[in-house]
Structures are given as structure tokens and as C-alpha cells.
Design a protein around this motif. Structure first.
Motif, PDB file in Angstrom:
ATOM      1  N   GLY A  21     -11.398   5.562   1.866  1.00  0.00           N
ATOM      2  CA  GLY A  21     -11.671   4.192   2.277  1.00  0.00           C
ATOM      3  C   GLY A  21     -11.325   3.979   3.736  1.00  0.00           C
ATOM      4  O   GLY A  21     -10.741   4.825   4.399  1.00  0.00           O
ATOM      5  N   GLY A  22     -11.672   2.796   4.249  1.00  0.00           N
ATOM      6  CA  GLY A  22     -11.501   2.533   5.663  1.00  0.00           C
ATOM      7  C   GLY A  22     -10.228   1.811   6.031  1.00  0.00           C
ATOM      8  O   GLY A  22      -9.975   1.574   7.216  1.00  0.00           O
ATOM      9  N   ILE A  23      -9.405   1.428   5.042  1.00  0.00           N
ATOM     10  CA  ILE A  23      -8.173   0.682   5.305  1.00  0.00           C
ATOM     11  C   ILE A  23      -6.980   1.573   4.990  1.00  0.00           C
ATOM     12  O   ILE A  23      -6.931   2.192   3.927  1.00  0.00           O
ATOM     13  N   PRO A  24      -6.005   1.651   5.898  1.00  0.00           N
ATOM     14  CA  PRO A  24      -4.802   2.440   5.587  1.00  0.00           C
ATOM     15  C   PRO A  24      -4.183   1.969   4.278  1.00  0.00           C
ATOM     16  O   PRO A  24      -4.155   0.762   3.991  1.00  0.00           O
ATOM     17  N   LYS A  25      -3.685   2.909   3.476  1.00  0.00           N
ATOM     18  CA  LYS A  25      -3.272   2.563   2.111  1.00  0.00           C
ATOM     19  C   LYS A  25      -2.197   1.495   2.060  1.00  0.00           C
ATOM     20  O   LYS A  25      -2.164   0.683   1.123  1.00  0.00           O
ATOM     21  N   GLN A  26      -1.310   1.438   3.082  1.00  0.00           N
ATOM     22  CA  GLN A  26      -0.242   0.442   3.045  1.00  0.00           C
ATOM     23  C   GLN A  26      -0.766  -0.986   3.142  1.00  0.00           C
ATOM     24  O   GLN A  26      -0.061  -1.940   2.808  1.00  0.00           O
ATOM     25  N   HIS A  27      -2.025  -1.125   3.582  1.00  0.00           N
ATOM     26  CA  HIS A  27      -2.622  -2.455   3.701  1.00  0.00           C
ATOM     27  C   HIS A  27      -3.604  -2.765   2.572  1.00  0.00           C
ATOM     28  O   HIS A  27      -4.234  -3.832   2.575  1.00  0.00           O
TER      29      HIS A  27
END
Length: 233
Positions: A21-27
């Protein structure tokens, strides 16, 4: 321990490539909050956590800019290309809050389920021993694979532990250990490894198996289930 409690560095500058995916996992969101927000909530709600140092990627557009969490101060630092560089940046940014001889925790942004009892036990034992980390004994049978992906041998699980976080050390010692590892070009995967490389032997403090680190989409779904179960209790 100091009366004012302990600061915790939360490295959150990673890209989370294994999640996809395109969003860092922490977000990524779990319900109404991001994974990082769940983790910060869990940490800030511990009575002996004094403040949080969140280490973000340069230009992180997903951070909502909070200055405090549950009345605890939240500071922000810019991380580097590796975990070691990011944790080091957070430690350096804490120089005005935490003296070199004082202890500081480091906790993964993707571990939202760490138990308060485990954090408290870690704090007590880390101060007593000079440095410690939460970990869990390996209970599964371990196999070593060959180049074809077939079983080469069965490994002993005796004395094997899975490292977790938080990990807790004196700020000055951990800074020096990380600086040495980076200067030597050594890739360290957690703070305890950096301390090992300078000749120290951190104490292993057994933590709960449900201190899950979210790495894959399946982990995220499990974390969502467990956080929902906690909220329902």
C-alpha cells in the motif's frame, strides 16, 4: 527511577514496505485511530511514562501534530534511513529533557497492545540491572531451511527468545552504542543489539505474547480484533 517518570522514544519513520500500500503502516487506521495513535494512547496512559518523543520521516504528511497525549508532552524529531538512525535522532532530541545517566524507553510504533503491567515490570528491572528489554521465550519448534526451502535441520529452542519492545537503557549509553554501530556500518535491528555490541548483556524480561508487532495485513486485522476486545471489556 525518577519521580517524574520516564520518557519513551517511538520510532515511526519507517515506510512499512512489507505491509504494502501507499501509506506507511504506522498511519494505517484501526477503527477511528491510526496504528501510531493507538500505540501512543497505550504508552501515555501508563502513569510512569513522563512524555513521548515521536520520530517521524522527513516531511511526514500524515502526522496530525499533537503536542500532548492524555496530558503528557509529545515531542517530534526527524528520523533517518534506518531504525538506529531514527532512535539516535530521538535520543539526541531528548537531551534537554533526559540526562545522560537517566533511563529512557524505546517502543515500536507498531506495537499497540503492550500491557501496562509488562511496562512497569520492565521499568523496575531495567533500573535494577542497568538495561533490559521485553521478550518472550520461543515456544514453537524451529526449523532451519536450506537453499531450496526444505528443512535442513531442527534447531534447539532452548534459551531462544523473541525480542520485543519497550527496551530500556540509560540515554547516554544507548546513544554511544548506536553511534558506534552506525559508524562501523553495522546493521542493528533493535537497541539491545547495539548494547550487546559494546559488551553489555541486557536483561530479558518476559512479556506477554499478545504484545503484537503489526507487520502484515493479517497482523493489522488481529490487532483490530484485540483492540476491539480490550475496548469492550
Amino acid at each position: 527511577m525518577t519521580d517524574r517518570g520516564f520518557w519513551c522514544v517511538v520510532p515511526a519513520a519507517g515506510a512499512g514496505h512489507r505491509m504494502g500500500g501507499g501509506i506507511p503502516k504506522q498511519h494505517l487506521r484501526i477503527g477511528s485511530r491510526t496504528l501510531l495513535a493507538w500505540t501512543l494512547e497505550r504508552l501515555a496512559s501508563h502513569p510512569r511514562i513522563a512524555g513521548l518523543m515521536v520520530v517521524l520521516a522527513q516531511g511526514d504528511a500524515h502526522w496530525d501534530g499533537v503536542a500532548q497525549w492524555l496530558g503528557k508532552p509529545v515531542r517530534v524529531a526527524t528520523g533517518g534511513g534506518t531504525r538506529a538512525e531514527s532512535v539516535l535522532a530521538g535520543l539526541r532530541a531528548l537531551s534537554g529533557e533526559v540526562a545522560q545517566q537517566e533511563f529512557v524507553l524505546v517502543h515500536d510504533a507498531a506495537r499497540p497492545l503492550v500491557r501496562h503491567a509488562d511496562i512497569g515490570r520492565l521499568m523496575d528491572l531495567a533500573v535494577e540491572s542497568g538495561g533490559a528489554l521485553l521478550a518472550a521465550p520461543v515456544r514453537d519448534t524451529l526449523k532451519r531451511a536450506d537453499s531450496r526451502g526444505c528443512v535442513e535441520t531442527t534447531e534447539s529452542r532452548e534459551s531462544r527468545w523473541r525480542a520485543m519492545t519497550p527496551q530500556m537503557f540509560r540515554r547516554g549509553e544507548l546513544e554511544s552504542a548506536l553511534e558506534s554501530a552506525i559508524a562501523a556500518g553495522t546493521s542493528v535491528t533493535d537497541e539491545a543489539m547495539a548494547m550487546e555490541l559494546i559488551g553489555l548483556a541486557p536483561l530479558l524480561v518476559e512479556g506477554s505474547d499478545d504484545n503484537l508487532k503489526v507487520t502484515t495485513a493479517a497482523d493489522l486485522a488481529l490487532a483490530e480484533f484485540l483492540l476491539g476486545a480490550c475496548a469492550a471489556e
